[in-house]
Design an enzyme around this catalytic site. Structure first.
Site, PDB file in Angstrom:
ATOM      1  N   LYS A  83      -0.283  -4.247  -0.774  1.00 29.91           N
ATOM      2  CA  LYS A  83       0.388  -4.319  -2.240  1.00 29.91           C
ATOM      3  C   LYS A  83      -0.846  -4.920  -3.111  1.00 29.91           C
ATOM      4  O   LYS A  83      -1.077  -6.066  -2.870  1.00 29.91           O
ATOM      5  CB  LYS A  83       1.561  -4.879  -2.647  1.00 29.91           C
TER       6      LYS A  83
HETATM    7  C1  E4P Z   1       8.915  -4.308  -6.040  1.00 29.70           C
HETATM    8  O1  E4P Z   1       7.989  -3.836  -4.964  1.00 29.70           O
HETATM    9  C2  E4P Z   1       9.056  -5.544  -6.268  1.00 29.70           C
HETATM   10  O2  E4P Z   1       9.146  -6.149  -5.109  1.00 29.70           O
HETATM   11  C3  E4P Z   1      10.441  -5.929  -6.932  1.00 29.70           C
HETATM   12  O3  E4P Z   1      10.925  -4.303  -6.946  1.00 29.70           O
HETATM   13  C4  E4P Z   1      10.475  -6.651  -8.024  1.00 29.70           C
HETATM   14  O4  E4P Z   1      11.855  -6.663  -8.512  1.00 29.70           O
HETATM   15  P1  E4P Z   1      12.304  -7.849  -9.645  1.00 29.70           P
HETATM   16  O5  E4P Z   1      11.936  -7.642 -11.046  1.00 29.70           O
HETATM   17  O6  E4P Z   1      13.912  -7.736  -9.213  1.00 29.70           O
HETATM   18  O7  E4P Z   1      11.817  -9.023  -9.017  1.00 29.70           O
END
Ligand code: E4P
Length: 217
Positions: A83
């Protein structure tokens, strides 16, 4: 639509996985912090359990260090998706890492233009954050729809991974629009089973059943 579990909690992933509800997992530095686990160890455990992509996020902000971190994360298991953030450096790292044959999930996407760039850089997944847009009164789901249209217009193969999902309704909307994947906290995936009429109906059936005096055994 594929379901990814947005968590680094092993027990929660295992429970959903046993039901066939998990096609992959996404983690991020905040979720690793919440788990209290070492990133390499917990990612290795998750990747061994799941038959699908497991996203692990770099924390460097320059492309060269992202590459070093990304390669280290990818070495954990063959199903790791690296990522990287949607910055110019993140796009550079994405291009290099996908060129080396790694899966790359470009995260923190908040606009259709960003998603277009990620696809051009060869991203395997683009992660538009629905909930965080909704938080600032911008319709997150509209972004998913825009990206779907743009990718379909040009046959771009990057998978749309709807992220920052906060409700069961978000899951439905993402599926209607045609997101390839939605990543959600396990609590949201469980909530998809809830319906007030199911509860009410079951209560009625059980009351009537009691009146029959019968048992099934
Ligand atoms: C995506 O890969 C992220 O880990 C995640 O969806 C972030 O979500 P949040 O906005 O609830 O922290």
């Amino acid at each position: 639509m594929k379901f990814f579990a947005d968590t680094a909690e092993i027990d929660e992933i295992a429970e959903l996985n046993a039901l066939g509800m998990v096609d992959g997992v996404t983690t991020n530095p905040s979720l690793i912090m919440k788990s209290g686990r070492d990133i390499i160890e917990v990612t290795r455990e998750i990747a061994a359990m799941i038959d699908g992509p497991v996203s692990a996020e770099v924390v460097a902000t320059d492309a060269d260090t992202m590459l070093t971190e990304g390669r280290k994360l990818a070495a954990i298991a063959p199903n790791i998706a690296i990522k990287v953030p949607l910055t110019w450096d993140g796009l550079k790292a994405c291009k290099r890492l996908t060129g080396e044959g790694h899966m790359v999930n470009v995260t923190l996407c908040f606009s259709a233009n960003q998603a277009l760039l990620a696809a051009k850089a060869g991203a395997t997944f683009i992660s538009p954050f629905i909930g965080r847009l909704d938080d600032i009164n911008i319709d997150g789901m509209e972004l998913i729809a825009d990206i779907r249209t743009i990718y379909d217009n040009y046959g771009l193969e990057t998978q749309i991974l709807a992220a920052s999902i906060r409700s069961a309704n978000h899951m439905k909307e993402a599926a209607l629009i045609g997101a390839d994947v939605a990543t959600a906290p396990p609590s949201v995936i469980r909530k998809m089973a809830d319906h007030v009429l199911t509860d009410k109906g079951l209560e009625g059936f059980l009351k009537d059943w009691e009146k029959t005096g019968q048992t099934i055994s």
